[in-house]
Design a protein around this motif. Sequence first.
Motif, short mmCIF file in Angstrom:
data_model
loop_
_atom_site.label_atom_id
_atom_site.label_comp_id
_atom_site.label_asym_id
_atom_site.label_seq_id
_atom_site.Cartn_x
_atom_site.Cartn_y
_atom_site.Cartn_z
N GLN A 189 60.62 119.24 71.84
CA GLN A 189 59.23 119.81 72.15
C GLN A 189 59.35 120.46 73.88
O GLN A 189 58.99 121.53 73.95
CB GLN A 189 58.01 118.94 72.13
CG GLN A 189 57.59 118.45 70.94
CD GLN A 189 56.86 117.53 70.67
OE1 GLN A 189 56.26 116.78 71.45
NE2 GLN A 189 56.24 117.46 69.52
N LEU A 190 60.01 119.34 74.65
CA LEU A 190 60.01 119.89 76.07
C LEU A 190 60.96 121.30 76.31
O LEU A 190 60.50 122.03 77.13
CB LEU A 190 60.58 118.73 76.83
CG LEU A 190 59.52 117.61 77.19
CD1 LEU A 190 60.06 116.48 77.93
CD2 LEU A 190 58.40 118.13 77.93
N ARG A 191 62.25 121.17 75.55
CA ARG A 191 62.76 122.39 75.51
C ARG A 191 62.11 123.34 75.11
O ARG A 191 62.09 124.74 75.78
CB ARG A 191 64.06 122.18 74.77
CG ARG A 191 65.02 121.07 75.56
CD ARG A 191 66.42 120.78 74.53
NE ARG A 191 67.23 120.01 75.01
CZ ARG A 191 68.04 120.16 76.16
NH1 ARG A 191 68.37 121.42 76.42
NH2 ARG A 191 68.82 119.36 76.34
N ALA A 192 61.35 123.49 73.91
CA ALA A 192 60.79 124.68 73.57
C ALA A 192 59.57 124.97 74.56
O ALA A 192 59.35 126.30 74.71
CB ALA A 192 60.01 124.42 72.24
N LEU A 193 59.22 124.16 75.26
CA LEU A 193 58.00 124.62 76.23
C LEU A 193 58.60 125.10 77.49
O LEU A 193 58.24 126.14 78.13
CB LEU A 193 57.26 123.41 76.85
CG LEU A 193 56.00 122.84 75.90
CD1 LEU A 193 55.47 121.57 76.40
CD2 LEU A 193 54.90 123.88 75.69
#
Length: 93
Positions: A64-68
């Motif tokens: 999720q953090l990488r996607a953001l």
Amino acid sequence: MAQGKLKVKTKLPSGAKAKKGKNKAKGKAVTKRPNAPVPSKSLIERNKMKAAVTKMVNSVAEQQLRALATTTPQLSAAQQRAAAAPTAPAPAK
């Protein structure tokens, strides 16, 4: 000059038991620690499950953090100018 009688050493009869005097064997001064008890299988299984859940949660949070981080929002013109503006050098101490 010596006084008194000399002590005569006698032998015990063949059927008598000898006294256990100062020759008694003592235990060790420092006792050895026994091995640690073996943990139950349910405890081992529980720890394995906890580790698996933690690993899954961390991987999902990382995704999720990488996607953001990869999807940057569109900046306004003012924000783009502020990002491109040169910054002042830090004062020397």
